[in-house]
Design an enzyme around this catalytic site. Sequence first.
Site, PDB file in Angstrom:
ATOM      1  N   HIS A  60     -78.328  75.810 -22.327  1.00  0.00           N
ATOM      2  CA  HIS A  60     -79.166  76.528 -23.286  1.00  0.00           C
ATOM      3  C   HIS A  60     -79.436  77.921 -22.731  1.00  0.00           C
ATOM      4  O   HIS A  60     -79.025  78.256 -21.617  1.00  0.00           O
ATOM      5  CB  HIS A  60     -80.457  75.763 -23.593  1.00  0.00           C
ATOM      6  CG  HIS A  60     -81.370  75.561 -22.422  1.00  0.00           C
ATOM      7  ND1 HIS A  60     -81.056  74.745 -21.353  1.00  0.00           N
ATOM      8  CD2 HIS A  60     -82.597  76.071 -22.148  1.00  0.00           C
ATOM      9  CE1 HIS A  60     -82.050  74.751 -20.485  1.00  0.00           C
ATOM     10  NE2 HIS A  60     -82.993  75.557 -20.945  1.00  0.00           N
ATOM     11  N   HIS A  62     -82.140  79.750 -21.819  1.00  0.00           N
ATOM     12  CA  HIS A  62     -83.286  80.152 -21.013  1.00  0.00           C
ATOM     13  C   HIS A  62     -82.797  80.925 -19.783  1.00  0.00           C
ATOM     14  O   HIS A  62     -81.732  80.637 -19.231  1.00  0.00           O
ATOM     15  CB  HIS A  62     -84.087  78.926 -20.556  1.00  0.00           C
ATOM     16  CG  HIS A  62     -85.230  78.589 -21.467  1.00  0.00           C
ATOM     17  ND1 HIS A  62     -85.694  77.297 -21.621  1.00  0.00           N
ATOM     18  CD2 HIS A  62     -86.014  79.361 -22.265  1.00  0.00           C
ATOM     19  CE1 HIS A  62     -86.710  77.287 -22.463  1.00  0.00           C
ATOM     20  NE2 HIS A  62     -86.920  78.530 -22.872  1.00  0.00           N
ATOM     21  N   ASP A  64     -83.569  80.851 -16.695  1.00  0.00           N
ATOM     22  CA  ASP A  64     -83.270  80.117 -15.461  1.00  0.00           C
ATOM     23  C   ASP A  64     -81.957  79.337 -15.548  1.00  0.00           C
ATOM     24  O   ASP A  64     -81.557  78.701 -14.572  1.00  0.00           O
ATOM     25  CB  ASP A  64     -84.427  79.193 -15.066  1.00  0.00           C
ATOM     26  CG  ASP A  64     -84.824  78.206 -16.148  1.00  0.00           C
ATOM     27  OD1 ASP A  64     -84.857  78.610 -17.323  1.00  0.00           O
ATOM     28  OD2 ASP A  64     -85.117  77.039 -15.831  1.00  0.00           O
ATOM     29  N   HIS A  65     -81.264  79.437 -16.679  1.00  0.00           N
ATOM     30  CA  HIS A  65     -79.958  78.794 -16.825  1.00  0.00           C
ATOM     31  C   HIS A  65     -78.818  79.789 -17.027  1.00  0.00           C
ATOM     32  O   HIS A  65     -77.650  79.428 -16.858  1.00  0.00           O
ATOM     33  CB  HIS A  65     -79.994  77.794 -17.977  1.00  0.00           C
ATOM     34  CG  HIS A  65     -80.878  76.617 -17.704  1.00  0.00           C
ATOM     35  ND1 HIS A  65     -80.394  75.372 -17.358  1.00  0.00           N
ATOM     36  CD2 HIS A  65     -82.226  76.514 -17.675  1.00  0.00           C
ATOM     37  CE1 HIS A  65     -81.416  74.550 -17.140  1.00  0.00           C
ATOM     38  NE2 HIS A  65     -82.538  75.224 -17.335  1.00  0.00           N
ATOM     39  N   HIS A 150     -85.719  69.997 -26.383  1.00  0.00           N
ATOM     40  CA  HIS A 150     -86.288  70.831 -25.314  1.00  0.00           C
ATOM     41  C   HIS A 150     -87.230  71.840 -25.969  1.00  0.00           C
ATOM     42  O   HIS A 150     -86.830  72.935 -26.350  1.00  0.00           O
ATOM     43  CB  HIS A 150     -85.155  71.540 -24.567  1.00  0.00           C
ATOM     44  CG  HIS A 150     -85.597  72.466 -23.473  1.00  0.00           C
ATOM     45  ND1 HIS A 150     -86.609  72.150 -22.588  1.00  0.00           N
ATOM     46  CD2 HIS A 150     -85.170  73.713 -23.109  1.00  0.00           C
ATOM     47  CE1 HIS A 150     -86.775  73.147 -21.731  1.00  0.00           C
ATOM     48  NE2 HIS A 150     -85.927  74.111 -22.040  1.00  0.00           N
ATOM     49  N   ASP A 183     -82.155  70.359 -19.885  1.00  0.00           N
ATOM     50  CA  ASP A 183     -83.614  70.260 -19.784  1.00  0.00           C
ATOM     51  C   ASP A 183     -84.206  69.307 -20.812  1.00  0.00           C
ATOM     52  O   ASP A 183     -85.356  69.447 -21.212  1.00  0.00           O
ATOM     53  CB  ASP A 183     -84.244  71.651 -19.968  1.00  0.00           C
ATOM     54  CG  ASP A 183     -84.129  72.509 -18.726  1.00  0.00           C
ATOM     55  OD1 ASP A 183     -83.529  72.052 -17.736  1.00  0.00           O
ATOM     56  OD2 ASP A 183     -84.617  73.650 -18.748  1.00  0.00           O
ATOM     57  N   HIS A 247     -84.319  70.256 -10.941  1.00  0.00           N
ATOM     58  CA  HIS A 247     -85.185  71.113 -11.767  1.00  0.00           C
ATOM     59  C   HIS A 247     -86.661  70.831 -11.488  1.00  0.00           C
ATOM     60  O   HIS A 247     -87.460  70.590 -12.397  1.00  0.00           O
ATOM     61  CB  HIS A 247     -84.851  70.912 -13.243  1.00  0.00           C
ATOM     62  CG  HIS A 247     -85.207  72.092 -14.113  1.00  0.00           C
ATOM     63  ND1 HIS A 247     -86.500  72.487 -14.340  1.00  0.00           N
ATOM     64  CD2 HIS A 247     -84.439  72.947 -14.834  1.00  0.00           C
ATOM     65  CE1 HIS A 247     -86.531  73.530 -15.150  1.00  0.00           C
ATOM     66  NE2 HIS A 247     -85.265  73.839 -15.456  1.00  0.00           N
TER      67      HIS A 247
END
Length: 282
Positions: A60, A62, A64-65, A150, A183, A247
């Site tokens: 996805h 975000h 942090d990804h 999520h 996530d 995570h």
Amino acid sequence: MKLYTLGTGGPRPDPHRNSTCHVLEIGPQRLIFDAGRGAIQRIAQKGLPFAALGPLFVTHLHIDHIGELANYLITSWIAGRRQPLRIFGPPGTAEVVDVLMKSVYDRDIAFRTEGETAFGPFVGTEVTEVRAGPVLDAGGWKVSCEEMEHGHGLPFGPQFLSRWICLGYRVEAGGKLFTFSGDGVMCDSLLRLASDADLLLQCCYLARSEMQANEHFAGLAKYTLACSDTAGKIAARAGAKRLVLTHFRGTTPALLREIEEDVRRDYAGPVHLANDLDEFEF
């Protein structure tokens, strides 16, 4: 198969854990899952060949990804990648890549192609946006995905939700099954994805005591990120043979012990709390 957990933290800066990035080795092929903050450094520390990694599977959008997505594209090209990097991700992935390459880092690329000519023409990507279903069949291995929940229970409007597609991935090779939850929280699609997995790489963001600390964390555990109260249940209900947790938000020894104890109450199989640079062969 061999799994390298290169980023086992979350969006918050952590001196010992970077954001999400994992590599799955299938013979000579090394698949990448996400490219969050710190991915470049961890790939280098592990001695993995930048130019030969891929395809890249994005769960996805975000930060942090995908925080080091552009960095990886340019770094792998400098390191010798001469074929387009195949990227699979949710709707919106192509737009992100396009903006990064044509509007954010276009000067960097022009500098290295028009002035410094040692690297040759820039080689970009081949992006395929996917929804639930088959993703890629490479003959000796294949990848499918499901759509995860999520944040979908939060009070977003329909316009945002139509744009917010989050994925988990399942890889089958040589009679082995690998699942990465992304996530996702507990949902039917995650249970299907993880069914009979030889190794389930599962998000486990908070320990139970963190979830009980305030209303915000309780909401995170319910709607946004699987935590210690459900990670073991997911693995047990799916019949996963081995569970690797990742995570994490809090990583003090006490919190990690609490997470492990909580998960083991629900799941009887092997449980591992991954660190950056760990390896799991299965």
